[in-house]
Design an enzyme around this catalytic site. Structure first.
Site, PDB file in Angstrom:
ATOM      1  N   PRO A   2      39.885  14.703  47.274  1.00 15.59           N
ATOM      2  CA  PRO A   2      39.962  15.085  48.695  1.00 15.59           C
ATOM      3  C   PRO A   2      39.028  16.262  48.990  1.00 15.59           C
ATOM      4  CG  PRO A   2      42.152  14.890  47.727  1.00 15.59           C
ATOM      5  CD  PRO A   2      41.171  14.842  46.599  1.00 15.59           C
ATOM      6  N   GLU A   3      38.203  16.096  49.993  1.00 17.63           N
ATOM      7  CA  GLU A   3      37.284  17.149  50.412  1.00 17.63           C
ATOM      8  C   GLU A   3      37.831  17.802  51.686  1.00 17.63           C
ATOM      9  OE1 GLU A   3      34.434  18.189  49.071  1.00 17.63           O
ATOM     10  OE2 GLU A   3      33.975  16.678  47.561  1.00 17.63           O
TER      11      GLU A   3
END
Ligand SMILES: [Zn+2]
Length: 270
Positions: A2-3
């Site tokens: 997840p960014e």
């Protein structure tokens, strides 16, 4: 992994169920993720009201009326499941709200973390103390980058991944922003001109904002709080497109920088 956009969409998704709500029950199904859960987590959170949700870099923030903020990081594979129909194996932390909503933090690989931090001094809390400005906030300017890059021979891409320069920027978004601003990823940071940085800053914001709007991009383990998968990946212009044509008629190339893949177009980026 997840960014920033995925964390932002996660926070927005959770806010619909948590903001203003009192937490009725917190259940821990194991003692730790990357590190142990805080020993007083259940006690502090049970009965607390969520006053607001937020994000700092790739951390999600659940502020409470007990002057404590629950800080979560999704690590490599973390995701929140909203109103899960049935428990899953890796639901390590489960919150039940006063109105009966169930929110489960699922993290198969357990590289994520959950901490408690004093809300009033959050900016100086350990992991946050040295972070640079938020890429979507006013603190990120061409002048800020120019100051940090002055005299540096490190490649600009490496410098942009340094969390002390800008907080929360990941590999994909740096590749895309450098492409949009026509800057070579291996250019010495100190040699990038102010006009180029003045193109780079809005490019960073655009790439992140578009991704947030699209619901967060998907890589393997990520799912939105609703359980739907994002789809922004299809609109990346260079990332993951080695050997494919660029809009200019050239070809997207890949090389490895600091152990990570860099994608770029040698014709567009100088
Ligand atoms: Zn090109």
């Amino acid at each position: 992994m997840p960014e920033l956009p995925e964390v932002e969409t996660t926070v927005r998704g959770l806010a619909r169920y948590l903001e203003g709500e009192r937490i009725a029950r917190v259940t821990l199904n194991r003692a730790d993720l990357r590190r142990p859960f805080p020993p007083d987590l259940v006690q502090v959170m049970t009965g607390a009201r969520v006053t607001a949700m937020g994000r700092r870099a790739k951390y999600g923030l659940i502020h409470t009326d007990r002057d404590q903020t629950m800080v979560f990081h999704l690590g490599m594979s973390g995701r929140w499941r909203i109103e899960p129909e049935k428990p899953e194996k890796h639901d390590h932390l489960v919150i039940e709200t006063g109105s009966g909503h169930i929110l489960a933090l699922n993290d198969a690989r357990r590289f994520g973390s959950v901490d408690l931090a004093p809300t009033a001094t959050l900016d100086s809390w350990g992991p946050f103390a040295a972070l640079g400005p938020e890429p979507l906030g006013e603190g990120l300017t061409a002048a800020h980058l120019k100051t940090h890059f002055a005299g540096r021979i490190a490649p600009i891409k490496q410098m942009l991944l340094d969390q002390q320069v800008v907080a929360g920027l990941g590999n994909i978004y740096v590749c895309e922003a450098l492409f949009r601003s026509a800057i070579r990823p291996d250019k010495e940071a100190g040699r990038v001109t102010l006009p180029a940085l003045e193109k780079l800053v809005p490019a960073i914001r655009e790439v992140l904002s578009e991704s947030i709007a699209a619901g967060g991009s998907t890589i393997r383990d990520y799912a939105q709080p609703s359980g739907e998968l994002g789809y922004f990946a299809t609109s990346w212009q260079v990332y993951g497109r080695e050997g494919q044509p660029c809009l200019c008629g050239g070809t997207v190339r890949r090389f490895v920088q600091g152990g990570r893949s860099t994608f770029w177009c040698p014709k567009c980026q100088k």
